[in-house]
Enzyme design. Structure first.
Site, PDB file in Angstrom:
ATOM      1  N   GLU A 141      38.994  37.265  45.616  1.00 50.83           N
ATOM      2  CA  GLU A 141      38.292  36.596  44.500  1.00 50.83           C
ATOM      3  C   GLU A 141      37.796  35.229  44.947  1.00 50.83           C
ATOM      4  O   GLU A 141      37.891  34.244  44.211  1.00 50.83           O
ATOM      5  CB  GLU A 141      39.243  36.447  43.292  1.00 50.83           C
ATOM      6  CG  GLU A 141      39.787  37.763  42.777  1.00 50.83           C
ATOM      7  CD  GLU A 141      40.767  37.612  41.619  1.00 50.83           C
ATOM      8  OE1 GLU A 141      40.770  36.553  40.953  1.00 50.83           O
ATOM      9  OE2 GLU A 141      41.539  38.551  41.382  1.00 50.83           O
ATOM     10  N   ASN A 183      47.955  41.744  44.704  1.00 47.61           N
ATOM     11  CA  ASN A 183      46.946  40.685  44.658  1.00 47.61           C
ATOM     12  C   ASN A 183      47.515  39.446  43.954  1.00 47.61           C
ATOM     13  O   ASN A 183      48.150  39.573  42.905  1.00 47.61           O
ATOM     14  CB  ASN A 183      45.739  41.223  43.862  1.00 47.61           C
ATOM     15  CG  ASN A 183      44.530  40.318  43.914  1.00 47.61           C
ATOM     16  OD1 ASN A 183      44.166  39.810  44.970  1.00 47.61           O
ATOM     17  ND2 ASN A 183      43.900  40.106  42.776  1.00 47.61           N
ATOM     18  N   HIS A 204      41.026  31.189  45.209  1.00 44.70           N
ATOM     19  CA  HIS A 204      40.311  30.302  44.281  1.00 44.70           C
ATOM     20  C   HIS A 204      40.608  28.866  44.719  1.00 44.70           C
ATOM     21  O   HIS A 204      41.723  28.372  44.521  1.00 44.70           O
ATOM     22  CB  HIS A 204      40.817  30.497  42.847  1.00 44.70           C
ATOM     23  CG  HIS A 204      40.508  31.851  42.284  1.00 44.70           C
ATOM     24  ND1 HIS A 204      39.226  32.289  42.066  1.00 44.70           N
ATOM     25  CD2 HIS A 204      41.319  32.859  41.878  1.00 44.70           C
ATOM     26  CE1 HIS A 204      39.247  33.499  41.547  1.00 44.70           C
ATOM     27  NE2 HIS A 204      40.507  33.889  41.427  1.00 44.70           N
ATOM     28  N   ASP A 251      36.242  31.884  45.535  1.00 49.07           N
ATOM     29  CA  ASP A 251      35.286  30.917  44.987  1.00 49.07           C
ATOM     30  C   ASP A 251      35.824  29.525  45.291  1.00 49.07           C
ATOM     31  O   ASP A 251      37.034  29.331  45.410  1.00 49.07           O
ATOM     32  CB  ASP A 251      34.978  31.127  43.493  1.00 49.07           C
ATOM     33  CG  ASP A 251      36.173  31.078  42.574  1.00 49.07           C
ATOM     34  OD1 ASP A 251      37.287  30.742  43.032  1.00 49.07           O
ATOM     35  OD2 ASP A 251      36.012  31.371  41.379  1.00 49.07           O
ATOM     36  N   GLU A 293      49.560  39.032  40.436  1.00 43.52           N
ATOM     37  CA  GLU A 293      50.120  37.780  39.889  1.00 43.52           C
ATOM     38  C   GLU A 293      51.529  37.950  39.335  1.00 43.52           C
ATOM     39  O   GLU A 293      51.857  37.432  38.266  1.00 43.52           O
ATOM     40  CB  GLU A 293      49.161  37.203  38.845  1.00 43.52           C
ATOM     41  CG  GLU A 293      47.753  37.026  39.399  1.00 43.52           C
ATOM     42  CD  GLU A 293      46.769  36.380  38.434  1.00 43.52           C
ATOM     43  OE1 GLU A 293      47.175  35.987  37.324  1.00 43.52           O
ATOM     44  OE2 GLU A 293      45.586  36.265  38.803  1.00 43.52           O
TER      45      GLU A 293
HETATM   46  O1  G3I Z   1      33.631  40.457  26.308  1.00 40.91           O
HETATM   47  C1  G3I Z   1      33.958  39.418  25.404  1.00 40.91           C
HETATM   48  C2  G3I Z   1      32.805  39.110  24.541  1.00 40.91           C
HETATM   49  O2  G3I Z   1      32.509  40.225  23.740  1.00 40.91           O
HETATM   50  C3  G3I Z   1      33.112  37.891  23.695  1.00 40.91           C
HETATM   51  O3  G3I Z   1      31.993  37.514  22.974  1.00 40.91           O
HETATM   52  C4  G3I Z   1      33.556  36.722  24.557  1.00 40.91           C
HETATM   53  C5  G3I Z   1      33.946  35.509  23.745  1.00 40.91           C
HETATM   54  O4  G3I Z   1      34.779  34.658  24.469  1.00 40.91           O
HETATM   55  O5  G3I Z   1      34.642  37.108  25.330  1.00 40.91           O
HETATM   56  C6  G3I Z   1      34.337  38.183  26.200  1.00 40.91           C
HETATM   57  O6  G3I Z   1      35.436  38.522  26.982  1.00 40.91           O
HETATM   58  C7  G3I Z   1      35.816  37.581  27.969  1.00 40.91           C
HETATM   59  C8  G3I Z   1      35.628  38.215  29.348  1.00 40.91           C
HETATM   60  O7  G3I Z   1      36.125  37.360  30.331  1.00 40.91           O
HETATM   61  C9  G3I Z   1      34.163  38.514  29.646  1.00 40.91           C
HETATM   62  O8  G3I Z   1      33.439  37.346  29.702  1.00 40.91           O
HETATM   63  C10 G3I Z   1      37.266  37.254  27.756  1.00 40.91           C
HETATM   64  O9  G3I Z   1      37.392  36.516  26.540  1.00 40.91           O
HETATM   65  C11 G3I Z   1      37.784  36.411  28.891  1.00 40.91           C
HETATM   66  O10 G3I Z   1      39.186  36.265  28.760  1.00 40.91           O
HETATM   67  C12 G3I Z   1      37.503  37.120  30.203  1.00 40.91           C
HETATM   68  O11 G3I Z   1      37.937  36.281  31.246  1.00 40.91           O
HETATM   69  C13 G3I Z   1      38.210  36.913  32.477  1.00 40.91           C
HETATM   70  C14 G3I Z   1      39.630  36.538  32.880  1.00 40.91           C
HETATM   71  O12 G3I Z   1      39.893  37.054  34.183  1.00 40.91           O
HETATM   72  C15 G3I Z   1      40.674  37.116  31.946  1.00 40.91           C
HETATM   73  O13 G3I Z   1      40.686  38.526  31.974  1.00 40.91           O
HETATM   74  C16 G3I Z   1      37.205  36.430  33.502  1.00 40.91           C
HETATM   75  O14 G3I Z   1      35.917  36.943  33.171  1.00 40.91           O
HETATM   76  C17 G3I Z   1      37.603  36.897  34.901  1.00 40.91           C
HETATM   77  O15 G3I Z   1      36.781  36.288  35.849  1.00 40.91           O
HETATM   78  C18 G3I Z   1      39.048  36.490  35.166  1.00 40.91           C
HETATM   79  O16 G3I Z   1      39.385  36.986  36.437  1.00 40.91           O
HETATM   80  C19 G3I Z   1      40.705  36.703  36.881  1.00 40.91           C
HETATM   81  C20 G3I Z   1      41.152  37.885  37.707  1.00 40.91           C
HETATM   82  O17 G3I Z   1      41.055  39.059  36.937  1.00 40.91           O
HETATM   83  C21 G3I Z   1      42.564  37.680  38.219  1.00 40.91           C
HETATM   84  N1  G3I Z   1      42.662  36.438  38.964  1.00 40.91           N
HETATM   85  C22 G3I Z   1      42.208  35.272  38.248  1.00 40.91           C
HETATM   86  C23 G3I Z   1      40.794  35.440  37.744  1.00 40.91           C
HETATM   87  C24 G3I Z   1      40.321  34.201  37.032  1.00 40.91           C
HETATM   88  O18 G3I Z   1      41.049  33.991  35.880  1.00 40.91           O
END
Ligand code: G3I
Length: 347
Positions: A268, A202, A239, A270, A160
């Protein structure tokens, strides 16, 4: 008698050879259809992976689907900067190792993402600037790739890095402010740390060929290839929504990247929606990959709708109970219909 026996053997061997030559190999099309995504994709020479959360692998329904249907795992968050280097120089690999161990124990391939990404940065990194930041970035790449050397098959080295909209410019980020060459420096560091890992760039919104962002990434990859910067593949996140549907020229975009001498992957995938419309969109996305021999794999971004980063859009192949959706059936059917004559070995 000995001569007779020898002649008989010769004749029999010749007839057998002729018979073998005359009987065509059983066409793969006559095989019963594959019953899992991984098996169906494998027959086309491709991988079919899934983004997973390590802690969910303890859920038997989740793990059951992961292990039955997919031959590749991408840790959804466990290999990101904040997860692997929460304090400078203090690396934590337990969460990543859990997913990688799971994959290895089941013969699944691992895609690692993302070594350098503007998001999910730990606060120590956000506070660095200039040469200190550049050094920290490269140290991170080196340490993480070295830790997983030989175990992570493909890395999204940078993700990105380009802006949305019509500018085609790089995204403004702390990494970008260390100088335009930060991306190639990251690829070189990754190659040095694991010469056998496949190194990918990516991004999202690069599926439409005419978009400025797509063109800009394509120019960068062409430039890298011409100057020997070690890049092996481009990941198109894919996406999709009603407002950003699978484009009609998706296969053309994939082909344009593949023509630069890199592999392409849907990293990714979906697609928001439900029912027949969603199934049709998935069918078109998978078909686009199948049309391009350099499209070596598809990864869906989560298992069940309830596992998705955008669960309200129900964008995945399994519903929240773990049941197969029409989209699943469409993907499996599309893979199974791939012409047997075009099968290539899995890379
Ligand atoms: O692990 C903590 C947990 O302890 C806490 O209770 C909770 C409260 O919100 O948050 C949890 O962490 C979250 C994590 O996902 C696991 O669920 C983070 O806040 C949240 O920011 C994180 O989001 C991820 C996001 O990237 C940001 O890193 C998504 O799961 C993930 O699917 C998403 O994936 C990205 C790719 O890496 C890059 N391309 C876009 C894609 C979608 O945004």
């Amino acid at each position: 008698m000995r001569q007779l026996w020898s002649a008989l053997v010769t004749v029999t061997a010749a007839s057998l050879t002729a018979a073998v030559m005359l009987v065509p190999a059983r066409p793969a099309a006559a095989d019963p259809p594959a019953t899992t995504l991984a098996e169906a994709a494998h027959r086309t020479g491709r991988h079919f992976g899934v983004g997973v959360s390590g802690h969910k692998l303890a859920d038997p329904v989740y793990a059951g689907i992961v292990d039955r249907e997919f031959d590749g795992l991408t840790p959804e968050n466990e290999l990101k900067l904040d997860a692997t280097e929460p304090l400078q120089g203090r690396f934590t690999f337990a969460a990543g190792d859990r997913v990688v161990d799971h994959a290895e124990s089941r013969g699944q391939r691992v895609r690692g993402q993302t070594l350098l990404w503007h998001a999910a940065q730990p606060s120590w990194l956000v506070n660095l600037r200039g040469a200190a930041l550049r050094q920290a970035m490269l140290d991170h790449v080196t340490q993480v790739v070295a830790h997983y050397r030989g175990r992570v098959a493909a890395w999204d080295v940078v993700g990105e890095a380009f802006a949305d909209g019509t500018s085609g410019a790089r995204r403004d980020s702390n990494f970008q402010r260390t100088g335009d060459d930060w991306i190639e420096a990251a690829f070189r560091a990754a190659r040095a740390a694991d010469p056998d890992a496949k190194l990918c760039y990516n991004d999202y919104n690069v599926e439409n060929w005419s978009h400025a962002k797509t063109q800009a990434v394509h120019r960068m990859v062409r430039d890298f290839r011409s100057r020997g910067v070690p890049i092996d593949c481009v990941g198109l996140q894919s996406h999709f929504t009603a407002y950003h549907p699978v484009p009609a020229d998706f296969a053309a975009t994939l082909r344009a990247f593949a023509d630069l001498g890199v592999d392409v992957e849907l990293t990714e995938l979906d697609i928001e929606g439900s029912g027949a419309a969603q199934a049709d969109a998935y069918r078109r996305a998978v078909r686009a990959c199948l049309e391009v021999s350099g499209c070596t794999g598809i990864t869906v971004w989560g298992v069940r709708d309830s596992d998705s980063w955008r669960s309200s859009g129900t964008p995945l192949l399994f519903d929240s109970t773990g049941a197969r959706k029409p989209a699943y059936t469409a993907v499996l059917d599309t893979l199974n219909r791939f012409p047997a004559t075009r099968h290539v070995p899995v890379r």
